[in-house]
Scaffold this active site. Sequence first.
Site, PDB file in Angstrom:
ATOM      1  N   LYS A   1     -79.138 -18.801  61.907  1.00 54.99           N
ATOM      2  CA  LYS A   1     -79.752 -18.719  63.250  1.00 54.99           C
ATOM      3  C   LYS A   1     -78.951 -19.482  64.310  1.00 54.99           C
ATOM      4  CE  LYS A   1     -84.225 -17.649  61.268  1.00 54.99           C
ATOM      5  NZ  LYS A   1     -84.530 -16.242  61.412  1.00 54.99           N
TER       6      LYS A   1
ATOM      7  N   ASP B   1     -83.406 -25.557  52.738  1.00 51.74           N
ATOM      8  CA  ASP B   1     -83.156 -24.365  53.544  1.00 51.74           C
ATOM      9  C   ASP B   1     -83.500 -24.732  54.983  1.00 51.74           C
ATOM     10  OD1 ASP B   1     -83.111 -21.995  54.894  1.00 51.74           O
ATOM     11  OD2 ASP B   1     -84.238 -20.856  53.391  1.00 51.74           O
TER      12      ASP B   1
ATOM     13  N   TYR C   1     -90.041 -18.826  52.658  1.00 50.93           N
ATOM     14  CA  TYR C   1     -89.242 -17.633  52.959  1.00 50.93           C
ATOM     15  C   TYR C   1     -87.775 -18.039  52.931  1.00 50.93           C
ATOM     16  CZ  TYR C   1     -87.364 -13.431  55.035  1.00 50.93           C
ATOM     17  OH  TYR C   1     -86.646 -12.280  55.247  1.00 50.93           O
TER      18      TYR C   1
HETATM   19  N1  PMP Z   1     -84.422 -18.868  55.168  1.00 49.38           N
HETATM   20  C1  PMP Z   1     -85.274 -19.141  56.163  1.00 49.38           C
HETATM   21  C2  PMP Z   1     -86.006 -20.444  56.166  1.00 49.38           C
HETATM   22  C3  PMP Z   1     -85.472 -18.208  57.173  1.00 49.38           C
HETATM   23  O1  PMP Z   1     -86.357 -18.459  58.147  1.00 49.38           O
HETATM   24  C4  PMP Z   1     -84.740 -16.995  57.158  1.00 49.38           C
HETATM   25  C5  PMP Z   1     -84.887 -15.960  58.251  1.00 49.38           C
HETATM   26  N2  PMP Z   1     -86.039 -15.958  58.981  1.00 49.38           N
HETATM   27  C6  PMP Z   1     -83.867 -16.768  56.096  1.00 49.38           C
HETATM   28  C7  PMP Z   1     -83.734 -17.722  55.125  1.00 49.38           C
HETATM   29  C8  PMP Z   1     -83.080 -15.505  56.009  1.00 49.38           C
HETATM   30  O2  PMP Z   1     -82.131 -15.460  57.034  1.00 49.38           O
HETATM   31  P1  PMP Z   1     -81.549 -14.055  57.541  1.00 49.38           P
HETATM   32  O3  PMP Z   1     -82.672 -13.345  58.231  1.00 49.38           O
HETATM   33  O4  PMP Z   1     -80.430 -14.433  58.450  1.00 49.38           O
HETATM   34  O5  PMP Z   1     -81.070 -13.320  56.338  1.00 49.38           O
END
Ligand code: PMP
Length: 420
Positions: free
Chosen positions: A259, A232, A149
Amino acid sequence: MALLDAYLARTPRSRELFERATRSLPGGSTRTTVFSAPYPPYIAAGEGLAIRDVDGNLYRDFLGNYTALILGHAHPAVVAAVEAQVRRGSAFAAPTETEIELAEELRRRLPSIERLRFTNSGTEATMFAIRAARAFTGRPLVAKFERSYHGTHDGVMAGTAGVPAAMAGLAVELPWEDADGVERALRGHERDLAAIIIEPVQGAGGVRPASRDFLAFLRTFADRHGALLIFDEIISFRVGPHGAQGVVAVRPDLTTLGKVIGGGYALAAFGGRADVMDLFDARRAGSLSHGGTFNGNPVAAAAGLATLRELTPDVFVRLDALGERLRAKVAAAIGRDGLEARIAVVGSLFQVWSGEGVSAVVTGIGDVPELFLGLLLDGFYVAPRGMGAIPAIATESDVDALAAAIERVILGMQRVPQVA
Ligand code: PMP
């Protein structure tokens, strides 16, 4: 379902708000990941580990806005930093010293980051990291992993409605922890490959860590073929003072963060090698454009900085110990009671599966997630799909109480009905 009836009885005001919301927001929701059937509890306030819904129910929050709130809610240091900044103004069409301080703090923690840029969300961070990789290599293809994700932009959502079919031709899906499979999937495409993007610990994929060997293999593979390796770390940054990359000692070319680094506010980042990131240097001819009304927002940057200052190495030692405590207690309960359940823990991140979900990844959005509802009724808040994160302000007894609740709820779900 008894759980559902009990939930409905305890949350009339949330139900009312949800019904009102459906008239303005599709499905009553503005964020896919916080909808759960029949409707989520609406939260009125949070402090420390505690959150209170609009019906007055209290929960110990072991999700912390999907792992972002590592210090819990309204931490005094964060509130003070935010208040001070808000009084000085919320945002300017000009840079501030705060964004430099946060950038420097992140570089101290992640030596692979030589330069970085701030964004408002993780989605933007991965979108721009991929943009940078494509621009730097002059290549179109991006490889990502099954169950990954990386947010919701077209580049990482090929194959879903509304994303042009052409995007599928620019993305390759790779198998997890399978070096031969990676080589096979990319064979013949190596010279088109701009980047491999991977969560060193998958979040939505079920708190699944990649091994050091596999990440080292990807490092070598990317180098051999002139592609970039992107970590990521939007979730995994919280597994150690130097993120997951510090734990495995593999250096990515680019990293995305989010986050935790915004201290509960809207802030994320992408960064890495100076030669790649300097593509955004506006003093250069043909530089990449990266606007954003709220990029590096000083309120969010102040919150992030205050949060990182609290996150000393001993806090991570403690978080690891709490994570291990939860794992051991839940694993013991699963063994003792013969539960069809599983727990995965990495640092302070955890994922619980139960029943038919043991082999699944995410509970279907339309289903009523029993584990989630059961834990809510017991006073614990986790993700509907059973994921959570232990915040630094949690005590051993909070963790023990969570483990006991997980056991109680799964036992209740899996108890064979007695015939009278
Ligand atoms: N990458 C990862 C690994 C995530 O867990 C998330 C959000 N859960 C995102 C990208 C996307 O971040 P955002 O919700 O701040 O757009």
